[in-house]
Design an enzyme around this catalytic site. Structure first.
Site, PDB file in Angstrom:
ATOM      1  N   THR A   1      34.695  55.413 -43.714  1.00 30.27           N
ATOM      2  CA  THR A   1      34.026  56.058 -44.855  1.00 30.27           C
ATOM      3  C   THR A   1      34.222  57.570 -44.749  1.00 30.27           C
ATOM      4  O   THR A   1      34.238  58.121 -43.651  1.00 30.27           O
ATOM      5  CB  THR A   1      32.538  55.658 -44.961  1.00 30.27           C
ATOM      6  OG1 THR A   1      31.929  56.371 -46.039  1.00 30.27           O
ATOM      7  CG2 THR A   1      31.775  55.901 -43.691  1.00 30.27           C
TER       8      THR A   1
ATOM      9  N   HIS B   1      25.317  49.643 -52.110  1.00 29.07           N
ATOM     10  CA  HIS B   1      25.824  50.066 -53.423  1.00 29.07           C
ATOM     11  C   HIS B   1      26.071  48.888 -54.370  1.00 29.07           C
ATOM     12  O   HIS B   1      26.800  49.029 -55.344  1.00 29.07           O
ATOM     13  CB  HIS B   1      27.103  50.904 -53.265  1.00 29.07           C
ATOM     14  CG  HIS B   1      26.869  52.251 -52.650  1.00 29.07           C
ATOM     15  ND1 HIS B   1      27.883  53.024 -52.097  1.00 29.07           N
ATOM     16  CD2 HIS B   1      25.723  52.980 -52.497  1.00 29.07           C
ATOM     17  CE1 HIS B   1      27.372  54.156 -51.639  1.00 29.07           C
ATOM     18  NE2 HIS B   1      26.059  54.157 -51.855  1.00 29.07           N
TER      19      HIS B   1
ATOM     20  N   LEU C   1      40.657  56.216 -40.041  1.00 28.95           N
ATOM     21  CA  LEU C   1      42.091  56.469 -40.015  1.00 28.95           C
ATOM     22  C   LEU C   1      42.364  57.923 -39.691  1.00 28.95           C
ATOM     23  O   LEU C   1      43.300  58.262 -38.961  1.00 28.95           O
ATOM     24  CB  LEU C   1      42.687  56.114 -41.384  1.00 28.95           C
ATOM     25  CG  LEU C   1      44.196  56.061 -41.509  1.00 28.95           C
ATOM     26  CD1 LEU C   1      44.800  55.062 -40.538  1.00 28.95           C
ATOM     27  CD2 LEU C   1      44.592  55.710 -42.944  1.00 28.95           C
TER      28      LEU C   1
ATOM     29  N   ASP D   1      32.663  44.729 -52.321  1.00 28.44           N
ATOM     30  CA  ASP D   1      33.379  43.472 -52.039  1.00 28.44           C
ATOM     31  C   ASP D   1      32.574  42.615 -51.063  1.00 28.44           C
ATOM     32  O   ASP D   1      31.613  43.087 -50.439  1.00 28.44           O
ATOM     33  CB  ASP D   1      34.804  43.751 -51.521  1.00 28.44           C
ATOM     34  CG  ASP D   1      34.832  44.349 -50.114  1.00 28.44           C
ATOM     35  OD1 ASP D   1      34.229  43.761 -49.186  1.00 28.44           O
ATOM     36  OD2 ASP D   1      35.476  45.399 -49.922  1.00 28.44           O
TER      37      ASP D   1
ATOM     38  N   TYR E   1      35.383  47.991 -63.883  1.00 33.62           N
ATOM     39  CA  TYR E   1      34.742  46.997 -63.016  1.00 33.62           C
ATOM     40  C   TYR E   1      35.293  45.589 -63.228  1.00 33.62           C
ATOM     41  O   TYR E   1      35.387  44.815 -62.278  1.00 33.62           O
ATOM     42  CB  TYR E   1      33.208  47.073 -63.157  1.00 33.62           C
ATOM     43  CG  TYR E   1      32.682  48.257 -62.389  1.00 33.62           C
ATOM     44  CD1 TYR E   1      32.530  48.190 -61.012  1.00 33.62           C
ATOM     45  CD2 TYR E   1      32.439  49.470 -63.023  1.00 33.62           C
ATOM     46  CE1 TYR E   1      32.115  49.291 -60.286  1.00 33.62           C
ATOM     47  CE2 TYR E   1      32.023  50.583 -62.306  1.00 33.62           C
ATOM     48  CZ  TYR E   1      31.864  50.483 -60.932  1.00 33.62           C
ATOM     49  OH  TYR E   1      31.473  51.579 -60.208  1.00 33.62           O
TER      50      TYR E   1
END
Ligand code: BJW
Length: 237
Positions: free
Chosen positions: A179, A112, A205, A97, A59
């Site tokens: 996701t 999260h 994607l 982020d 982390y």
């Protein structure tokens, strides 16, 4: 994408794929291993208990790296939508982020956790934290050396689930972006929303584990397909 004139309430779920083109690694792609550890082996309370240095280093490295990254056109487009959309809108991100916020979005929920928060397991206080945790710094509130990353690991309860399910209940449109559909409860949101009558759209994607659940899937890099979709929504609304 169905009849946009009926759409008022939108819930958008984002995952690691939306930040991939900003240079932040996804979890389950090729090379998604960190020093040979799968995310399932470092993102658990058991791993932290067994080998806290390993987990804190993981982390610390990501906290430092994320601060050097910038939002990409997909984050920018969602921020544009957030500002322009008159109905309800909630961006539920699984990402720790802050690229949605740095792009200018404000209706963002981090289910999260966040990379810039530390959680004191002694006094239960959460503090903004941008430096390393490996050297066991003192909690700014109580002084105990018991800070951990304020993120949700496997087996822990994601944040603000009541608020998320309330938004899903009133959603007319549910959009999932980047996701893999491998991690619950987020992977189940498409079924929750669909059962309650929302239209569902996936932008990814490649096809994901959850693709079959969506009314429509559009494939391509987020930096291309997200701005295209936002332009379409704003033109039709
Ligand atoms: C692009 C792209 C580009 C790439 N453009 N796209 C059996 C059945 C069901 C559930 C369980 C089960 N056994 C255990 C569970 C529960 C467990 C779980 O789901 N386990 C699975 C392994 C099965 N879940 C939990 O424990 C959760 N808690 C819980 O369930 O509590 C009880 C509860 C029940 C009901 C309601 C409420 C609570 C907690 C899960 C915590 C996950 N934590 C992590 C770490 C967070 C901190 C950190 O960041 O380090 O969250 S793990 C990791 O996975 C992280 C992510 O948010 C999460 C999802 O990953 P994501 O974002 O999908 O990334 P990838 O890498 O998987 O996929 C990237 C995608 O991007 C791909 O699809 C690419 O195609 C795409 N992409 N480039 C567009 N340019």
């Amino acid at each position: 994408m169905g009849d946009m004139s009926r759409i008022r309430n939108i819930v958008i779920l984002t995952g690691a794929g939306i930040s991939a083109e900003s240079g932040i690694d996804t979890f389950r792609s090729e090379g998604g291993l960190w020093e040979q550890h799968r995310v399932e082996d470092v993102a658990t309370p058991e791993a932290f208990e067994r080998n806290p240095d390993l987990v804190l280093r993981f982390y610390d490295m990501r906290r430092e790296a994320i601060q050097t990254k910038l939002p990409n056109p997909a984050h920018d487009a969602l921020a544009r939508l957030d500002v322009a959309w008159k109905g309800e809108l909630l961006i539920v991100t699984q990402n720790i982020d802050d690229l949605h916020e740095r792009a200018g979005a404000s209706r963002v929920l981090h289910m999260h956790g966040e990379h810039l928060n530390a959680w004191c397991t002694w006094c239960d206080t959460r503090s903004r934290w941008s430096g390393p945790l490996i050297d066991r710094p003192e909690c700014p509130a109580c002084g105990a050396r018991a800070l951990r990353p304020d993120v949700v690991w496997f087996g822990e309860m994601p944040y603000q689930m009541e608020r998320i399910y309330a938004a899903l209940r009133s959603a007319d449109l549910f959009v999932s972006i980047g996701t893999s559909g491998a991690v619950y409860p987020a992977a189940g949101f498409v079924q929750n929303a669909r059962d309650l009558g929302a239209q569902t759209l996936e932008l990814n994607l490649e096809r994901s584990q959850g693709s079959a659940w969506f009314h429509e899937t559009r494939l391509g890099p987020a930096s291309v397909v997200v701005p295209e979709w936002v332009d379409e929504v704003l033109a039709l609304s």
